[in-house]
Design a protein around this motif. Structure first.
Motif, PDB file in Angstrom:
ATOM      1  N   ALA A  48       0.328  -1.055   0.046  1.00  0.00           N
ATOM      2  CA  ALA A  48      -0.093   0.011   0.002  1.00  0.00           C
ATOM      3  C   ALA A  48       1.340   1.246  -0.169  1.00  0.00           C
ATOM      4  CB  ALA A  48      -0.903   0.094   1.195  1.00  0.00           C
ATOM      5  N   VAL A  49       1.726   0.868   0.703  1.00  0.00           N
ATOM      6  CA  VAL A  49       3.180   2.212   1.101  1.00  0.00           C
ATOM      7  C   VAL A  49       3.832   2.257  -0.286  1.00  0.00           C
ATOM      8  CG1 VAL A  49       5.110   2.978   1.977  1.00  0.00           C
ATOM      9  CG2 VAL A  49       3.644   2.790   3.398  1.00  0.00           C
ATOM     10  N   TRP A  50       4.220   1.176  -1.149  1.00  0.00           N
ATOM     11  CA  TRP A  50       4.896   1.356  -2.234  1.00  0.00           C
ATOM     12  C   TRP A  50       4.331   1.950  -3.284  1.00  0.00           C
ATOM     13  CZ3 TRP A  50       8.956   1.828  -4.478  1.00  0.00           C
ATOM     14  CH2 TRP A  50       9.423   1.790  -6.004  1.00  0.00           C
ATOM     15  N   TYR A  51       2.328   1.408  -3.485  1.00  0.00           N
ATOM     16  CA  TYR A  51       1.870   2.203  -4.307  1.00  0.00           C
ATOM     17  C   TYR A  51       1.781   3.255  -4.795  1.00  0.00           C
ATOM     18  CZ  TYR A  51       0.925  -2.490  -5.787  1.00  0.00           C
ATOM     19  OH  TYR A  51       1.043  -4.093  -6.237  1.00  0.00           O
ATOM     20  N   MET A  52       1.425   4.067  -3.152  1.00  0.00           N
ATOM     21  CA  MET A  52       1.757   5.356  -2.881  1.00  0.00           C
ATOM     22  C   MET A  52       2.966   6.530  -3.601  1.00  0.00           C
ATOM     23  SD  MET A  52      -0.066   5.430   0.933  1.00  0.00           S
ATOM     24  CE  MET A  52       0.029   6.735   1.061  1.00  0.00           C
ATOM     25  N   ALA A  53       3.991   5.210  -3.301  1.00  0.00           N
ATOM     26  CA  ALA A  53       4.876   6.447  -3.420  1.00  0.00           C
ATOM     27  C   ALA A  53       5.244   6.484  -5.259  1.00  0.00           C
ATOM     28  CB  ALA A  53       6.860   5.670  -2.600  1.00  0.00           C
ATOM     29  N   LEU A  54       5.034   5.056  -5.680  1.00  0.00           N
ATOM     30  CA  LEU A  54       4.884   4.872  -7.182  1.00  0.00           C
ATOM     31  C   LEU A  54       4.630   6.162  -7.971  1.00  0.00           C
ATOM     32  CD1 LEU A  54       4.228   1.622  -8.003  1.00  0.00           C
ATOM     33  CD2 LEU A  54       6.301   2.365  -8.501  1.00  0.00           C
ATOM     34  N   PRO A  55       3.365   6.595  -8.215  1.00  0.00           N
ATOM     35  CA  PRO A  55       3.632   7.897  -8.476  1.00  0.00           C
ATOM     36  C   PRO A  55       4.769   8.603  -8.518  1.00  0.00           C
ATOM     37  CG  PRO A  55       1.096   6.957  -7.840  1.00  0.00           C
ATOM     38  CD  PRO A  55       2.607   6.256  -6.772  1.00  0.00           C
ATOM     39  N   LEU A  56       5.015   9.740  -7.659  1.00  0.00           N
ATOM     40  CA  LEU A  56       5.577  10.563  -7.477  1.00  0.00           C
ATOM     41  C   LEU A  56       7.058  10.137  -7.411  1.00  0.00           C
ATOM     42  CD1 LEU A  56       4.427  10.904  -3.405  1.00  0.00           C
ATOM     43  CD2 LEU A  56       3.607  11.444  -4.920  1.00  0.00           C
ATOM     44  N   LEU A  57       7.418   8.635  -8.253  1.00  0.00           N
ATOM     45  CA  LEU A  57       9.084   8.785  -8.309  1.00  0.00           C
ATOM     46  C   LEU A  57       9.145   8.461 -10.244  1.00  0.00           C
ATOM     47  CD1 LEU A  57       9.686   6.032  -5.672  1.00  0.00           C
ATOM     48  CD2 LEU A  57       9.856   8.301  -5.717  1.00  0.00           C
ATOM     49  N   GLN A  58       9.381   8.717 -11.125  1.00  0.00           N
ATOM     50  CA  GLN A  58       9.700   8.204 -12.182  1.00  0.00           C
ATOM     51  C   GLN A  58      10.578   6.776 -12.772  1.00  0.00           C
ATOM     52  OE1 GLN A  58      13.503  10.679 -13.227  1.00  0.00           O
ATOM     53  NE2 GLN A  58      12.638  12.136 -13.829  1.00  0.00           N
ATOM     54  N   ALA A  59      10.081   6.498 -13.650  1.00  0.00           N
ATOM     55  CA  ALA A  59       9.942   5.122 -13.575  1.00  0.00           C
ATOM     56  C   ALA A  59      11.160   4.089 -13.262  1.00  0.00           C
ATOM     57  CB  ALA A  59       9.514   4.355 -15.488  1.00  0.00           C
ATOM     58  N   THR A  60      12.367   4.927 -13.982  1.00  0.00           N
ATOM     59  CA  THR A  60      13.381   4.927 -13.444  1.00  0.00           C
ATOM     60  C   THR A  60      14.370   4.545 -12.206  1.00  0.00           C
ATOM     61  OG1 THR A  60      14.514   4.938 -15.864  1.00  0.00           O
ATOM     62  CG2 THR A  60      15.994   4.755 -14.473  1.00  0.00           C
ATOM     63  N   SER A  61      13.941   5.803 -11.588  1.00  0.00           N
ATOM     64  CA  SER A  61      13.744   5.888 -10.321  1.00  0.00           C
ATOM     65  C   SER A  61      12.976   4.482  -9.430  1.00  0.00           C
ATOM     66  CB  SER A  61      13.312   6.766  -9.800  1.00  0.00           C
ATOM     67  OG  SER A  61      14.306   7.920 -10.018  1.00  0.00           O
ATOM     68  N   ALA A  62      11.745   4.507 -10.228  1.00  0.00           N
ATOM     69  CA  ALA A  62      11.482   3.170  -9.100  1.00  0.00           C
ATOM     70  C   ALA A  62      11.938   2.210  -9.624  1.00  0.00           C
ATOM     71  CB  ALA A  62       9.658   3.101  -9.562  1.00  0.00           C
ATOM     72  N   ALA A  63      12.974   1.510 -10.574  1.00  0.00           N
ATOM     73  CA  ALA A  63      12.983   0.508 -10.582  1.00  0.00           C
ATOM     74  C   ALA A  63      14.260   0.751 -10.061  1.00  0.00           C
ATOM     75  CB  ALA A  63      13.028   0.395 -11.981  1.00  0.00           C
ATOM     76  N   THR A  64      15.512   1.449 -10.117  1.00  0.00           N
ATOM     77  CA  THR A  64      16.437   1.746  -8.928  1.00  0.00           C
ATOM     78  C   THR A  64      16.300   1.400  -8.187  1.00  0.00           C
ATOM     79  OG1 THR A  64      17.576   2.802 -11.162  1.00  0.00           O
ATOM     80  CG2 THR A  64      18.447   2.484  -8.784  1.00  0.00           C
ATOM     81  N   VAL A  65      15.540   2.101  -7.083  1.00  0.00           N
ATOM     82  CA  VAL A  65      15.489   1.808  -5.936  1.00  0.00           C
ATOM     83  C   VAL A  65      15.466   0.964  -4.892  1.00  0.00           C
ATOM     84  CG1 VAL A  65      12.752   2.425  -5.749  1.00  0.00           C
ATOM     85  CG2 VAL A  65      14.691   3.211  -3.468  1.00  0.00           C
ATOM     86  N   GLN A  66      14.668  -0.096  -6.038  1.00  0.00           N
ATOM     87  CA  GLN A  66      14.708  -1.606  -5.029  1.00  0.00           C
ATOM     88  C   GLN A  66      15.677  -2.490  -5.545  1.00  0.00           C
ATOM     89  OE1 GLN A  66      10.757  -3.334  -7.118  1.00  0.00           O
ATOM     90  NE2 GLN A  66      10.273  -1.826  -8.758  1.00  0.00           N
ATOM     91  N   LEU A  67      16.844  -2.373  -5.934  1.00  0.00           N
ATOM     92  CA  LEU A  67      17.766  -2.757  -5.649  1.00  0.00           C
ATOM     93  C   LEU A  67      18.000  -1.925  -4.437  1.00  0.00           C
ATOM     94  CD1 LEU A  67      19.872  -0.478  -8.819  1.00  0.00           C
ATOM     95  CD2 LEU A  67      19.043  -3.122  -8.743  1.00  0.00           C
ATOM     96  N   SER A  68      17.595  -1.397  -3.505  1.00  0.00           N
ATOM     97  CA  SER A  68      17.966  -1.808  -2.075  1.00  0.00           C
ATOM     98  C   SER A  68      17.865  -2.472  -0.982  1.00  0.00           C
ATOM     99  CB  SER A  68      18.011  -0.331  -1.756  1.00  0.00           C
ATOM    100  OG  SER A  68      16.066  -0.499  -1.414  1.00  0.00           O
ATOM    101  N   VAL A  69      16.406  -3.226  -1.829  1.00  0.00           N
ATOM    102  CA  VAL A  69      15.877  -4.071  -0.907  1.00  0.00           C
ATOM    103  C   VAL A  69      16.721  -5.915  -0.657  1.00  0.00           C
ATOM    104  CG1 VAL A  69      14.229  -6.054  -0.383  1.00  0.00           C
ATOM    105  CG2 VAL A  69      14.100  -3.644  -1.960  1.00  0.00           C
ATOM    106  N   PRO A  70      17.880  -6.137  -1.021  1.00  0.00           N
ATOM    107  CA  PRO A  70      18.772  -7.049  -0.697  1.00  0.00           C
ATOM    108  C   PRO A  70      19.569  -6.357  -0.155  1.00  0.00           C
ATOM    109  CG  PRO A  70      18.003  -7.325  -3.282  1.00  0.00           C
ATOM    110  CD  PRO A  70      17.429  -5.932  -2.786  1.00  0.00           C
ATOM    111  N   VAL A  71      20.280  -4.878  -0.396  1.00  0.00           N
ATOM    112  CA  VAL A  71      21.088  -4.298   0.325  1.00  0.00           C
ATOM    113  C   VAL A  71      20.881  -4.245   1.554  1.00  0.00           C
ATOM    114  CG1 VAL A  71      22.321  -2.716   1.051  1.00  0.00           C
ATOM    115  CG2 VAL A  71      22.232  -3.547  -1.420  1.00  0.00           C
ATOM    116  N   ILE A  72      19.663  -3.507   2.176  1.00  0.00           N
ATOM    117  CA  ILE A  72      18.651  -4.089   3.592  1.00  0.00           C
ATOM    118  C   ILE A  72      19.146  -5.184   4.118  1.00  0.00           C
ATOM    119  CG2 ILE A  72      16.738  -3.573   4.810  1.00  0.00           C
ATOM    120  CD1 ILE A  72      16.027  -1.049   2.251  1.00  0.00           C
ATOM    121  N   ALA A  73      17.852  -5.899   3.229  1.00  0.00           N
ATOM    122  CA  ALA A  73      17.882  -7.725   3.825  1.00  0.00           C
ATOM    123  C   ALA A  73      19.802  -7.819   4.140  1.00  0.00           C
ATOM    124  CB  ALA A  73      17.517  -8.791   2.643  1.00  0.00           C
ATOM    125  N   ALA A  74      20.551  -7.953   3.643  1.00  0.00           N
ATOM    126  CA  ALA A  74      21.339  -8.114   4.085  1.00  0.00           C
ATOM    127  C   ALA A  74      21.975  -7.558   4.948  1.00  0.00           C
ATOM    128  CB  ALA A  74      22.761  -7.880   2.658  1.00  0.00           C
TER     129      ALA A  74
END
Length: 283
Positions: A219-245
């Motif tokens: 729900a929060v991600w879908y609130m954030a998506l309209p505020l991000l450019q498509a490339t930024s939205a794809a790039t920011v997801q690279l952080s997920v494995p880093v946060i998990a690590a």
């Protein structure tokens, strides 16, 4: 405050997505809950949270959106994800999942006629090499069966993500798919009843994974998506494995091996090249 809003929403969403790996790993490693029960509780609690959020917004008919095909992909992802974390660290699982998701989406795009140019091929080969290197035999290699299960989870999530594009209002579509996936999870729990184990701490992790990390996270991600450019939205997801690590090291006392670091740089770096090259191609 308006400038901070996209950053705050995105940070919360990415932390929630990484939290799924941490919660599932903690439950399967440190409690007696079985993977099938974890999957069922996660999907049920996620469906209830999403339904509640939609109801607050005045939408009381979530089954009008979503589809059984997408629900099946969601169920396969959730079940394979749970079973895989019986043998993988949080960081290893998140990296394999993310790499498989991106490889699936890129491969399907190529199959549909989206021809990458040179730098996209370079990034794809680099990321794929990182995945292969991660799975090569050795002392620090992850268990092969658990790794294959997580790759299956990533393929299923990649298919789910592609099916979700343009399917309707994202939160409503996700809610409909979660609700449809619940009976599939319950059938899995029924089939695996002989090996089922109920653990209150594990149930708590599963509820947190479904209601907070999944339901509220989406729900929060879908609130954030309209505020991000498509490339930024794809790039920011690279952080997920880093946060998990980082979470795995700090919260679960998991080791950060050289293999994981090198493979992670190759996989995430390769995907970043693909995303950046795709942006330049579109421009």
């Amino acid at each position: 405050m308006s400038r901070l809003r996209p950053f705050l929403l995105t940070t919360v969403a990415m932390t929630a997505f990484a939290g799924n790996s941490l919660l599932c790993r903690a439950a399967l490693r440190d409690t007696d809950i079985d993977a099938a029960t974890f999957t069922s509780v996660r999907l049920v609690s996620g469906a209830l949270m999403l339904w509640l959020l939609l109801s607050i917004r005045g939408n009381r008919a979530p089954m009008k959106q979503g589809s059984w095909g997408s629900a099946l992909a969601l169920f396969v992802y959730a079940a394979a994800f749970s079973y895989a974390y019986g043998g993988l660290s949080a960081a290893m699982g998140a990296l394999l999942l993310f790499g498989a998701v991106q490889a699936t989406m890129i491969s399907i795009g190529i199959a549909r006629g989206n021809r990458p140019h040179l730098w996209q091929w370079v990034g794809f080969v680099l990321a794929f090499s990182g995945l292969v290197g991660l799975l090569l035999p050795g002392l620090t290699a992850p268990p092969l069966f658990s790794s294959l299960l997580m790759i299956c989870a990533g393929i299923a999530w990649g298919i789910y993500s592609l099916r979700a594009k343009g399917a309707g209002e994202p939160t409503a579509v996700t809610t409909g798919n979660f609700i449809r996936a619940v009976p599939m999870a319950l059938v899995l729990s029924l089939v695996m009843m002989a090996s089922a184990t109920i653990d209150m701490a594990g149930m708590g992790y599963a509820v947190a994974s479904g209601a907070i990390a999944s339901g509220m996270g989406y729900a929060v991600w879908y609130m954030a998506l309209p505020l991000l450019q498509a490339t930024s939205a794809a790039t920011v997801q690279l952080s997920v494995p880093v946060i998990a690590a980082v979470g795995g090291v700090l919260l679960l006392s998991e080791p950060l091996t050289l293999r994981l670091i090198v493979a992670g740089i190759a996989i995430l770096g390769g995907i970043a090249i693909v995303i950046r090259a795709g942006q330049q191609k579109a421009a």
